[in-house]
Design a protein around this motif. Structure first.
Motif, PDB file in Angstrom:
ATOM      1  N   ALA A  35      10.744  12.598  -2.558  1.00 25.86           N
ATOM      2  CA  ALA A  35      10.034  11.811  -1.538  1.00 25.86           C
ATOM      3  C   ALA A  35       8.549  11.612  -1.882  1.00 25.86           C
ATOM      4  O   ALA A  35       7.874  10.838  -1.232  1.00 25.86           O
ATOM      5  CB  ALA A  35      10.169  12.493  -0.171  1.00 25.86           C
ATOM      6  N   GLU A  36       8.066  12.325  -2.897  1.00 22.92           N
ATOM      7  CA  GLU A  36       6.671  12.233  -3.355  1.00 22.92           C
ATOM      8  C   GLU A  36       5.662  12.364  -2.205  1.00 22.92           C
ATOM      9  O   GLU A  36       4.847  11.473  -1.965  1.00 22.92           O
ATOM     10  CB  GLU A  36       6.451  10.916  -4.106  1.00 22.92           C
ATOM     11  CG  GLU A  36       7.314  10.788  -5.341  1.00 22.92           C
ATOM     12  CD  GLU A  36       7.063   9.503  -6.108  1.00 22.92           C
ATOM     13  OE1 GLU A  36       6.877   8.438  -5.474  1.00 22.92           O
ATOM     14  OE2 GLU A  36       7.045   9.575  -7.349  1.00 22.92           O
ATOM     15  N   PRO A  37       5.703  13.493  -1.495  1.00 24.42           N
ATOM     16  CA  PRO A  37       4.840  13.647  -0.329  1.00 24.42           C
ATOM     17  C   PRO A  37       3.349  13.750  -0.644  1.00 24.42           C
ATOM     18  O   PRO A  37       2.530  13.635   0.264  1.00 24.42           O
ATOM     19  CB  PRO A  37       5.352  14.938   0.318  1.00 24.42           C
ATOM     20  CG  PRO A  37       5.971  15.695  -0.805  1.00 24.42           C
ATOM     21  CD  PRO A  37       6.553  14.663  -1.720  1.00 24.42           C
ATOM     22  N   ALA A  39       1.869  11.804  -3.147  1.00 27.40           N
ATOM     23  CA  ALA A  39       1.469  10.625  -3.919  1.00 27.40           C
ATOM     24  C   ALA A  39       0.291   9.913  -3.273  1.00 27.40           C
ATOM     25  O   ALA A  39      -0.493   9.250  -3.947  1.00 27.40           O
ATOM     26  CB  ALA A  39       2.651   9.666  -4.062  1.00 27.40           C
ATOM     27  N   SER A  40       0.137  10.061  -1.969  1.00 31.92           N
ATOM     28  CA  SER A  40      -0.966   9.432  -1.240  1.00 31.92           C
ATOM     29  C   SER A  40      -1.106  10.124   0.110  1.00 31.92           C
ATOM     30  O   SER A  40      -0.212  10.867   0.524  1.00 31.92           O
ATOM     31  CB  SER A  40      -0.678   7.939  -1.005  1.00 31.92           C
ATOM     32  OG  SER A  40       0.432   7.803  -0.121  1.00 31.92           O
ATOM     33  N   ARG A  41      -2.189   9.847   0.797  1.00 33.71           N
ATOM     34  CA  ARG A  41      -2.352  10.423   2.134  1.00 33.71           C
ATOM     35  C   ARG A  41      -1.323   9.853   3.099  1.00 33.71           C
ATOM     36  O   ARG A  41      -0.909  10.536   4.036  1.00 33.71           O
ATOM     37  CB  ARG A  41      -3.775  10.192   2.651  1.00 33.71           C
ATOM     38  CG  ARG A  41      -4.778  11.114   1.996  1.00 33.71           C
ATOM     39  CD  ARG A  41      -6.078  11.113   2.751  1.00 33.71           C
ATOM     40  NE  ARG A  41      -7.022  12.049   2.145  1.00 33.71           N
ATOM     41  CZ  ARG A  41      -8.192  12.339   2.656  1.00 33.71           C
ATOM     42  NH1 ARG A  41      -8.585  11.765   3.778  1.00 33.71           N
ATOM     43  NH2 ARG A  41      -8.988  13.206   2.060  1.00 33.71           N
ATOM     44  N   GLU A  42      -0.919   8.613   2.869  1.00 37.18           N
ATOM     45  CA  GLU A  42       0.106   8.016   3.734  1.00 37.18           C
ATOM     46  C   GLU A  42       1.437   8.749   3.576  1.00 37.18           C
ATOM     47  O   GLU A  42       2.120   9.028   4.564  1.00 37.18           O
ATOM     48  CB  GLU A  42       0.282   6.522   3.403  1.00 37.18           C
ATOM     49  CG  GLU A  42      -0.911   5.645   3.769  1.00 37.18           C
ATOM     50  CD  GLU A  42      -2.110   5.792   2.832  1.00 37.18           C
ATOM     51  OE1 GLU A  42      -3.241   5.521   3.278  1.00 37.18           O
ATOM     52  OE2 GLU A  42      -1.927   6.202   1.655  1.00 37.18           O
ATOM     53  N   ARG A  43       1.790   9.081   2.342  1.00 38.26           N
ATOM     54  CA  ARG A  43       3.029   9.836   2.106  1.00 38.26           C
ATOM     55  C   ARG A  43       2.894  11.244   2.694  1.00 38.26           C
ATOM     56  O   ARG A  43       3.843  11.785   3.258  1.00 38.26           O
ATOM     57  CB  ARG A  43       3.343   9.953   0.604  1.00 38.26           C
ATOM     58  CG  ARG A  43       3.483   8.678  -0.166  1.00 38.26           C
ATOM     59  CD  ARG A  43       4.708   7.892   0.108  1.00 38.26           C
ATOM     60  NE  ARG A  43       5.961   8.538  -0.262  1.00 38.26           N
ATOM     61  CZ  ARG A  43       7.141   8.029   0.104  1.00 38.26           C
ATOM     62  NH1 ARG A  43       7.214   6.927   0.801  1.00 38.26           N
ATOM     63  NH2 ARG A  43       8.258   8.638  -0.243  1.00 38.26           N
ATOM     64  N   TYR A  44       1.716  11.819   2.541  1.00 38.94           N
ATOM     65  CA  TYR A  44       1.482  13.160   3.070  1.00 38.94           C
ATOM     66  C   TYR A  44       1.599  13.163   4.599  1.00 38.94           C
ATOM     67  O   TYR A  44       2.108  14.122   5.183  1.00 38.94           O
ATOM     68  CB  TYR A  44       0.111  13.669   2.628  1.00 38.94           C
ATOM     69  CG  TYR A  44      -0.219  15.050   3.135  1.00 38.94           C
ATOM     70  CD1 TYR A  44       0.390  16.180   2.609  1.00 38.94           C
ATOM     71  CD2 TYR A  44      -1.148  15.231   4.162  1.00 38.94           C
ATOM     72  CE1 TYR A  44       0.100  17.454   3.077  1.00 38.94           C
ATOM     73  CE2 TYR A  44      -1.457  16.495   4.631  1.00 38.94           C
ATOM     74  CZ  TYR A  44      -0.828  17.606   4.092  1.00 38.94           C
ATOM     75  OH  TYR A  44      -1.120  18.860   4.557  1.00 38.94           O
ATOM     76  N   LEU A  46       3.607  11.433   6.309  1.00 36.48           N
ATOM     77  CA  LEU A  46       5.045  11.507   6.583  1.00 36.48           C
ATOM     78  C   LEU A  46       5.549  12.947   6.432  1.00 36.48           C
ATOM     79  O   LEU A  46       6.365  13.422   7.228  1.00 36.48           O
ATOM     80  CB  LEU A  46       5.817  10.578   5.640  1.00 36.48           C
ATOM     81  CG  LEU A  46       5.531   9.085   5.770  1.00 36.48           C
ATOM     82  CD1 LEU A  46       6.276   8.305   4.692  1.00 36.48           C
ATOM     83  CD2 LEU A  46       5.879   8.572   7.153  1.00 36.48           C
ATOM     84  N   PHE A  47       5.041  13.639   5.408  1.00 38.83           N
ATOM     85  CA  PHE A  47       5.385  15.045   5.201  1.00 38.83           C
ATOM     86  C   PHE A  47       4.954  15.886   6.412  1.00 38.83           C
ATOM     87  O   PHE A  47       5.707  16.753   6.880  1.00 38.83           O
ATOM     88  CB  PHE A  47       4.710  15.551   3.925  1.00 38.83           C
ATOM     89  CG  PHE A  47       4.873  17.023   3.676  1.00 38.83           C
ATOM     90  CD1 PHE A  47       6.093  17.553   3.291  1.00 38.83           C
ATOM     91  CD2 PHE A  47       3.789  17.876   3.802  1.00 38.83           C
ATOM     92  CE1 PHE A  47       6.232  18.916   3.052  1.00 38.83           C
ATOM     93  CE2 PHE A  47       3.925  19.237   3.567  1.00 38.83           C
ATOM     94  CZ  PHE A  47       5.153  19.761   3.192  1.00 38.83           C
ATOM     95  N   PHE A 194      11.227   9.817   5.632  1.00 44.36           N
ATOM     96  CA  PHE A 194      10.830   9.153   4.388  1.00 44.36           C
ATOM     97  C   PHE A 194      11.737   7.961   4.064  1.00 44.36           C
ATOM     98  O   PHE A 194      11.359   7.093   3.295  1.00 44.36           O
ATOM     99  CB  PHE A 194      10.835  10.144   3.210  1.00 44.36           C
ATOM    100  CG  PHE A 194       9.620  11.017   3.153  1.00 44.36           C
ATOM    101  CD1 PHE A 194       8.469  10.598   2.498  1.00 44.36           C
ATOM    102  CD2 PHE A 194       9.608  12.264   3.754  1.00 44.36           C
ATOM    103  CE1 PHE A 194       7.343  11.408   2.427  1.00 44.36           C
ATOM    104  CE2 PHE A 194       8.489  13.088   3.708  1.00 44.36           C
ATOM    105  CZ  PHE A 194       7.353  12.648   3.040  1.00 44.36           C
TER     106      PHE A 194
END
Length: 195
Positions: A35-37, A39-44, A46-47, A194
């Motif tokens: 899920a690459e949590p 990879a960016s603050r946006e992905r984080y 989601l985490f 995700f």
């Protein structure tokens, strides 16, 4: 002359629990990394949403009187409020969530707590990844911070208390099923959030 052979020592309760849940745990770890949590603050963000739902499930367990009697100091280990602050740091709103576990037996609850505490040990790696996107123990990654006494010592104290619990074999199996259910819950959250 007689040679003494080293006899294998019997596995501890935590070691047995880890062995019974390794497959479910490994599957979850791989899914999270796919899920690459970080990879960016946006992905984080989601985490954090995944974490928020899971920690809402376990927060009542950390406040449970019986569990605190069995595992002294459990209430102080709860990372739910730090997680909610992390969400706010990133401009999110930590909505009020209710636990979705339903009633758990004491043994099953111990399995869920094992997963939550184990994730704190594993958070050392995640904390380094969070630092790469500008997050820290004071901003956005509070819930990944180690204990002031040290992450390793904090885990060893938990393990010692857990290993000392007077559980039957059936209760150990029930704890393992509780842990597997907790891992599956997080996996379902990762899939849902995700996509």
């Amino acid at each position: 002359m007689q040679i003494e052979l080293d006899r294998p020592t019997e596995a501890t309760r935590i070691q047995r629990l880890k062995a019974m849940t390794t497959g479910t745990h490994d599957t979850l770890d791989k899914r999270i990394m796919r899920a690459e949590p970080f990879a960016s603050r946006e992905r984080y963000a989601l985490f954090l949403d995944v974490q928020h739902h899971f920690h809402a499930d376990v927060a009542p367990l950390y406040a449970d009187e019986d569990l605190n009697h069995r595992l002294p100091g459990l209430a102080d280990r709860n990372r739910f409020e730090a997680l909610r602050q992390d969400i706010a740091d990133l401009g999110g709103v930590a909505e009020k969530l209710a636990a979705t576990t339903g009633p758990l037996t004491p043994a099953a609850a111990l399995g869920w707590v094992y997963v939550a505490e184990g994730s704190n040990l594993g958070a050392a790696f995640l904390r380094k990844e969070a630092a790469k996107i500008g997050l820290s123990d004071d901003f956005g990654a509070r819930h990944l911070a180690g204990h002031p006494d040290g992450r390793g010592l904090h885990w060893r104290n938990f393990v010692a208390a857990y290993n000392d619990l007077p559980l039957t074999e059936a209760e150990e199996l029930e704890a393992a099923e509780g842990a597997k259910a907790a891992f599956r819950r997080v996996h379902a959250l990762v899939d849902e959030i995700f996509g």
